[in-house]
Write a protein that holds these residues in place. Structure first.
Motif, short mmCIF file in Angstrom:
data_model
loop_
_atom_site.label_atom_id
_atom_site.label_comp_id
_atom_site.label_asym_id
_atom_site.label_seq_id
_atom_site.Cartn_x
_atom_site.Cartn_y
_atom_site.Cartn_z
N ALA A 70 1.27 -1.07 0.24
CA ALA A 70 -0.04 0.07 -0.19
C ALA A 70 0.81 1.22 -0.23
CB ALA A 70 -0.93 -0.29 0.95
N TRP A 71 2.09 0.92 0.37
CA TRP A 71 2.85 2.28 0.48
C TRP A 71 3.02 3.12 -0.91
CZ3 TRP A 71 7.94 1.17 3.24
CH2 TRP A 71 8.14 0.56 4.37
N ASP A 72 3.21 2.46 -2.21
CA ASP A 72 3.20 2.88 -2.94
C ASP A 72 2.05 4.17 -3.41
OD1 ASP A 72 6.24 2.20 -3.54
OD2 ASP A 72 5.76 0.79 -4.74
N GLU A 73 0.67 3.20 -3.67
CA GLU A 73 -0.46 3.72 -3.49
C GLU A 73 -0.82 5.39 -2.74
OE1 GLU A 73 -3.22 1.66 -4.65
OE2 GLU A 73 -2.61 -0.58 -4.95
N LEU A 74 -0.61 5.06 -0.94
CA LEU A 74 -1.20 6.17 -1.04
C LEU A 74 0.51 7.38 -1.31
CD1 LEU A 74 -0.73 4.67 2.37
CD2 LEU A 74 -2.41 5.25 1.62
N LEU A 75 1.22 7.00 -1.76
CA LEU A 75 2.18 8.38 -2.24
C LEU A 75 2.11 8.64 -3.87
CD1 LEU A 75 5.64 6.97 -1.06
CD2 LEU A 75 3.67 8.65 -0.17
N TYR B 172 -4.56 15.34 -0.87
CA TYR B 172 -4.95 15.19 0.18
C TYR B 172 -3.72 15.03 1.23
CZ TYR B 172 -9.23 12.85 -1.67
OH TYR B 172 -10.12 12.49 -2.03
N ARG B 173 -2.62 15.69 0.11
CA ARG B 173 -1.65 16.22 1.56
C ARG B 173 -1.10 17.17 1.96
NH1 ARG B 173 4.41 15.16 -2.25
NH2 ARG B 173 5.67 15.52 -0.51
N MET B 174 -0.34 17.31 2.48
CA MET B 174 -0.14 17.98 3.89
C MET B 174 1.12 18.68 4.17
SD MET B 174 -3.38 18.68 5.97
CE MET B 174 -3.29 19.78 7.30
N TYR C 197 -0.15 13.64 5.04
CA TYR C 197 -1.66 13.30 4.48
C TYR C 197 -2.82 13.21 5.37
CZ TYR C 197 1.55 11.72 -0.02
OH TYR C 197 2.22 12.40 -0.76
N HIS C 198 -3.57 13.57 4.60
CA HIS C 198 -4.87 13.66 5.67
C HIS C 198 -5.67 12.84 5.17
CE1 HIS C 198 -8.36 16.10 7.46
NE2 HIS C 198 -8.46 14.90 7.67
N MET D 159 -4.02 10.52 9.57
CA MET D 159 -3.08 11.07 9.40
C MET D 159 -1.77 10.59 8.68
SD MET D 159 -2.94 15.02 10.34
CE MET D 159 -2.46 15.74 8.42
N ILE D 160 -1.48 10.74 7.82
CA ILE D 160 0.32 9.30 7.73
C ILE D 160 1.15 10.18 7.08
CG2 ILE D 160 -1.67 7.56 7.08
CD1 ILE D 160 -0.90 7.86 4.29
N ALA D 161 2.07 9.61 7.31
CA ALA D 161 3.15 10.74 6.78
C ALA D 161 4.70 9.62 6.25
CB ALA D 161 3.89 11.80 7.45
N PRO D 162 5.17 9.85 4.81
CA PRO D 162 6.52 8.67 5.08
C PRO D 162 7.85 8.86 6.06
CG PRO D 162 5.58 10.30 2.83
CD PRO D 162 4.59 10.60 3.93
#
Length: 699
Positions: free
Chosen positions: A319-324, A331-333, A337-338, A364-367
């Motif tokens: 899922a990493w690549d898809e979320l980025l 949805y990026r802040m 990502y919110h 919220m997620i952040a790589p």
């Protein structure tokens, strides 16, 4: 004058002596004219004139005095406005400098009641999507009032939602009205406390009179509400800065602590705790261990039930690549990502099960990426303590910390890799050293065995030569002795004993020659069928058991076995004689047999003197003996005979208690037969430590 002020109308009294409400101010006055000074509908005072004449004032006097009262009212009203606004501004400066919300509330209530003259004042603030009553003054009763902002009731709610001042002249005809602490209220004025377009709460005043408030009241209350909004905003900003300062300080301390902690998992725990302290209830860090291809997950704040959900296992690597991807760019802040829970596309794409399952709120997620752009994992945050998602500006300190954290994680992984590699190298070096020692030991043993094998080969070859060379003279001596014994029929006992001694020594010499030949030449197995019981009985019949030896023959097995009977009897005779020799003072000789699988196991035990470690170590070596007479070939030959059948022989002994020999013989020799017969030869190798067997044709 009181009646005029109350009614807001001029009053002419032709004869004050007939007026009960008249209050004498000067003696001799007979008539009075009272005109109210009004600014709009608001009476600010009364102009009063008196006369010593009866009916001294007419309509003309009234009109002139009304004009004067109007001008005076305007002047007084303007002056009062300036004074009250000045006082409000002065209070406003005090509000702006207030140190706490409690101080702001007290100053606001004082200003509204003492300066602006409102009798019933309340302050309501927005909290958790509700408008909550926090303080009031001049009320009939204290009430706990909370109005939902998404509800349909409350004049104050309408003011908060619209951001505009709401004036209700007559609340009895207003469906929105909600009674608070003021009983029998007739009118209400609600002014939003807002800074910019953001509403923080509502400043509310009520009156028991209908149409009690005018534009002047609205203006003054709006000015006061503005100061209140600024004061509350300043306090919240100061509190936010203090909180941010504490959080930044904690992040800095955590950064230093991370660098002092070599363990990867401990570093991850410090990171999630630091992020949690920054204002999040639930935090999870998921990284991928490239060495083991496994995910490492560390969480904080999750309940026991939540830890069991799929989402709590970390974001899957797929899922990493898809979320980025570009699809999530909206949805990026910054680095974050919110992911909103109530977004239909998100609901279907993520929460629907394509990527992650188990979340039920915004997150919220952040790589986590290193300076060179390498993504080593993700951090996910849920449930902000403030109850609202942070702004881009509020996330900047966290972004800086996470960039430092990513480097720390990568360094920890490198440290652990180095430690793992170092341990592996140490283990490899240790194993290599051990292998070198083992190989060196093996080489030395092989060299020793080779030397021994060469020595034994020479001995075997010499034994064969000597055996053949001695056999012929012994045969001649034996024949000559036999001849002399037959011819000398009448001899004295001395000559007879000498002949017997010659015969005995010829037999002993012949045994030595046979042992030498048996040990040095190829073995030939003449296999026949017999039983363990018969084999032991025949061996015992060829052996003389002394009277002081108790014999226990427990061999009852009648299983059919295929062996070279003569050689196996020789093995048992040798072991029985050795046991007898070990019990010079008497003892017990026990022979047993049992079947196990495809083997027959014999044991020959004595209660003799036993053997020490040195004797046991050299027991199977040729030319080693503890007896006064003998060459030391007996047990090595027994070993050759047993092993030639595919069996084994072993010994256990205890000094002073006795010795037990164990012979394992297969029911059928474990030998690969060749076509041509059942007679087998065992080649004499260069070393006596191993033997090979081959089948031969019958002669």
């Amino acid at each position: 004058v009181v009646i005029a002020a109350r009614r807001g109308e001029p009053i002419i009294i032709p004869d004050v002596r007939k007026e009960k409400a008249y209050v004498e101010a000067k003696e001799g006055m007979l008539s009075e004219l009272a005109v109210p000074m009004k600014a709009g509908n608001k009476v600010v005072g009364v102009i009063n004139v008196e006369s010593g004449k009866l009916a001294a004032f007419n309509e003309g006097d009234r009109k002139l005095l009304e004009i004067l009262a109007s001008h005076a009212a305007i002047a007084i009203s303007n002056l009062q406005k300036r004074e009250s606004i000045a006082e409000v501004n002065a209070y406003g400066r005090s509000l702006v400098n207030a140190k706490s919300l409690k101080e702001v509330i007290n100053l606001t209530l004082n200003a509204a009641t003492k300066i602006l003259g409102f009798k019933h004042v309340s302050i309501m603030l927005i909290e958790d999507n509700k408008l909550k009553l926090v303080a009031s003054r001049g009320v009939d009763k204290q009430v706990k009032l909370e109005l939902p902002l998404n509800g349909e009731k409350g004049v104050t709610v309408k003011a908060a939602k619209s951001g505009n001042t709401i004036y209700i002249p007559d609340v009895q005809n207003e469906p929105l009205y909600v009674q608070g602490g003021v009983l029998d209220a007739k009118s209400e004025l609600a002014v939003p406390i807002k800074i910019g377009n953001k509403v923080l709460g509502v400043l509310n005043v009520e009156s028991r009179k209908s149409e009690a408030f005018d534009e002047d009241d609205v203006k003054k209350l709006e000015i006061l509400a503005t100061y209140v909004a600024i004061a509350i905003s300043n306090i919240k900003r100061r509190e936010s800065l203090v909180l941010l300062s504490r959080r930044l300080e904690y992040l800095i301390r955590s950064s230093a602590k991370i660098m002092q902690t070599p363990s990867l998992r401990k570093r991850l725990r410090i990171i999630v705790k630091a992020v949690q302290k920054f204002g999040w209830r639930k935090v999870a860090v998921c990284i991928r261990d490239e060495a083991s291809e496994k995910r490492i997950l560390v969480t904080a704040g999750l309940t026991k039930e939540e830890k069991g959900l799929p989402a709590s296992k970390g974001i899957p690597r797929e899922a990493w690549d898809e979320l980025l991807s570009q699809e999530f760019e909206a949805y990026r802040m910054g680095d974050f990502y919110h992911i909103p829970w109530n977004n239909p596309w998100i609901m279907k794409y993520i929460y629907g099960g394509k990527l992650i399952q188990g979340y039920d709120a915004d997150w919220m997620i952040a790589p986590l990426h290193t300076p060179n752009g390498k993504i080593i994992g993700f951090i996910s945050l849920r449930e902000p303590i403030s109850g609202k998602m942070p702004t881009r500006e509020e996330l900047i300190p966290l972004e800086l910390f996470l960039r430092h954290a990513a480097v720390a994680i990568e360094n920890a992984k490198l440290i652990e890799d180095l430690k793992r590699t170092s341990i592996e190298l140490e283990n490899y070096a240790e194993k290599l050293e051990q292998k070198v020692e083992e190989r060196t030991k093996t080489i030395l043993e092989v060299q020793d065995k080779l030397l021994k094998a060469q020595r034994l080969a020479v001995i075997g070859e010499l034994a064969g030569m000597v055996g053949h060379d001695l056999r012929n003279p012994l045969t001649s001596i034996s024949a000559a002795t036999y001849y002399l014994k037959k011819r000398l029929t009448q001899t004295d006992e001395k000559i007879k004993s000498m002949i017997e001694l010659i015969e005995k020594n010829i037999a002993y010499a012949n045994k030595i020659v046979s042992d030498l030949l048996d040990y040095s030449r190829e073995l030939k197995l003449d296999l026949t069928e017999t039983t363990p019981k018969k084999l032991i009985e025949e061996s015992l019949s060829l052996t003389e058991i002394p009277a002081n030896i108790r014999l226990i023959n427990a061999v009852k097995s009648t299983i059919k076995i295929v062996v070279d009977q003569e050689k196996m009897k020789r093995v048992f005779i040798n072991l029985i004689r050795n046991a007898i020799d070990a019990m010079p003072n008497g003892g017990t000789l026990t022979i047993r047999c049992r079947e196990k699988g495809d083997e027959v196991i014999f044991t020959v035990s004595d209660t003799g003197i036993g053997m020490n470690e040195e004797v046991l170590r050299n027991l199977w070596s040729p030319l080693f003996t503890t007896k006064a007479k003998g060459m030391g070939f007996g047990l090595p030959i027994c070993k050759r005979f047993v092993e030639a059948h595919g069996g084994s022989i072993s010994v256990k002994s205890t000094l002073g208690k006795g010795t037990t020999f164990t012979i394992k013989v297969p029911v059928t020799p474990r030998i690969k037969k060749e076509k041509g017969g059942d007679r087998l030869w065992v080649e004499m190798p260069e070393s006596s430590l191993s033997m090979t067997m081959k089948a031969s044709e019958k002669p």
